[in-house]
Motif scaffolding. Structure first.
Motif, mmCIF file in Angstrom:
data_model
loop_
_atom_site.group_PDB
_atom_site.id
_atom_site.type_symbol
_atom_site.label_atom_id
_atom_site.label_comp_id
_atom_site.label_asym_id
_atom_site.label_seq_id
_atom_site.Cartn_x
_atom_site.Cartn_y
_atom_site.Cartn_z
ATOM 1 N N ALA A 37 -0.652 23.290 11.391
ATOM 2 C CA ALA A 37 -1.999 23.237 11.972
ATOM 3 C C ALA A 37 -2.901 22.290 11.197
ATOM 4 N N VAL A 38 -2.818 22.310 9.875
ATOM 5 C CA VAL A 38 -3.702 21.439 9.092
ATOM 6 C C VAL A 38 -3.254 19.981 9.175
ATOM 7 N N ILE A 39 -1.960 19.730 9.286
ATOM 8 C CA ILE A 39 -1.474 18.357 9.458
ATOM 9 C C ILE A 39 -1.987 17.782 10.777
ATOM 10 N N GLU A 40 -2.028 18.617 11.822
ATOM 11 C CA GLU A 40 -2.544 18.174 13.127
ATOM 12 C C GLU A 40 -4.054 17.944 13.091
ATOM 13 N N THR A 41 -4.767 18.682 12.228
ATOM 14 C CA THR A 41 -6.227 18.692 12.225
ATOM 15 C C THR A 41 -6.841 17.661 11.287
ATOM 16 N N ALA A 42 -6.258 17.482 10.123
ATOM 17 C CA ALA A 42 -6.861 16.649 9.079
ATOM 18 C C ALA A 42 -6.799 15.162 9.409
#
Length: 263
Positions: free
Chosen positions: A203-208
């Protein structure tokens, strides 16, 4: 269901030399064969074995006894004193890229504890995290706004996980995400030992805006049971410590930075 799965799988592993499933003399059972014997999906077996109290472990696609040397599972206490100098080298280099006013995500694990320690003094920041060890450090920083994702606590990595936490994470604006891994392989990507971490990392890889992998050299070429990302997802891969020439050649075309001296 979980305890029944553990008991059935343990019996299956103990008797695997007498069945048609491929096995070793030490009593291991392939994940696919275990799922067929238990009449459940492979994912169900994976999830049941990911718990901190599981008597069995998943290693290289095989169900093994967690008490055996080959079945040792990740625990925070085991890892905290491993490769500390190399972790520190990688984290100092990673922290040097942080700018005033950045909103950063710090993953869980012992390497990320070192990163939290390396954050520039008194630099105004917003920090998102989901582990107790990182939160205990960044909450003591006077110029830092801290956002902690909650959920079910996992002692093995001192971290939390929940669907609500993931929803919260996806609503945040993140300049830089610093990600940890238990294994980084040139074709099989980045992996870790705990399945509950996978959804958070993805999720953080997709968001950052930018995702940075921070590891020590011992993780290169290793593969853990919980895959979470291809190598191409990272703008930088910061490796603390020396890696052999043979190992480096596999990562030659990738954005890998080796840090072997003071930064």
């Amino acid at each position: 269901m979980k305890h029944r799965t553990h008991d059935q799988a343990r019996r299956a592993c103990s008797a695997c030399r007498g069945c048609a499933a491929p096995s070793s003399s030490s009593g291991t059972l392939h994940l696919k064969d275990a799922a067929e014997l238990l009449k459940v999906s492979e994912m169900t077996v994976r999830r049941d074995l990911a718990g901190p109290d599981a008597a069995l472990a998943l290693l290289g696609g095989y169900v093994v006894n967690a008490a055996s040397p080959t079945g040792v599972k990740y625990t925070f206490e085991q890892e905290i004193d491993q490769h500390t100098q190399d972790k520190r080298l990688a984290c100092r280099s990673a922290a040097a890229s942080i700018k005033e006013g950045d909103t950063i995500f710090i993953d869980c694990g012992t390497t990320m504890q070192s990163l939290a320690d390396c954050l520039p003094e008194d630099l105004p920041l917003s920090v998102i995290c989901y582990s107790m060890n990182v939160a205990s450090i960044v909450t003591r920083r006077p110029a830092t706004q801290v956002m902690v994702m909650g959920g079910l606590y996992h002692p093995s990595s001192q971290s939390f996980a929940s669907d609500d936490g993931l929803s919260y994470l996806r609503r945040l604006g993140i300049n830089k995400a610093f990600i940890s891994a238990g294994g980084v392989h040139w074709t099989r990507g980045a992996s870790c030992s705990n399945f509950h971490e996978v959804a958070v990392k993805q999720a953080v890889i997709e968001t950052a805006m930018e995702s940075i992998l921070v590891i020590d050299a011992s993780k290169l070429g290793s593969l853990k049971s919980a895959f979470f990302s291809d190598i191409g997802a990272f703008s930088r891969i910061i490796v603390g410590g020396a890696a052999s020439a043979d190992m480096r050649k596999h990562f030659r075309s990738l954005p890998v930075e080796y840090v072997t001296g003071a930064t």
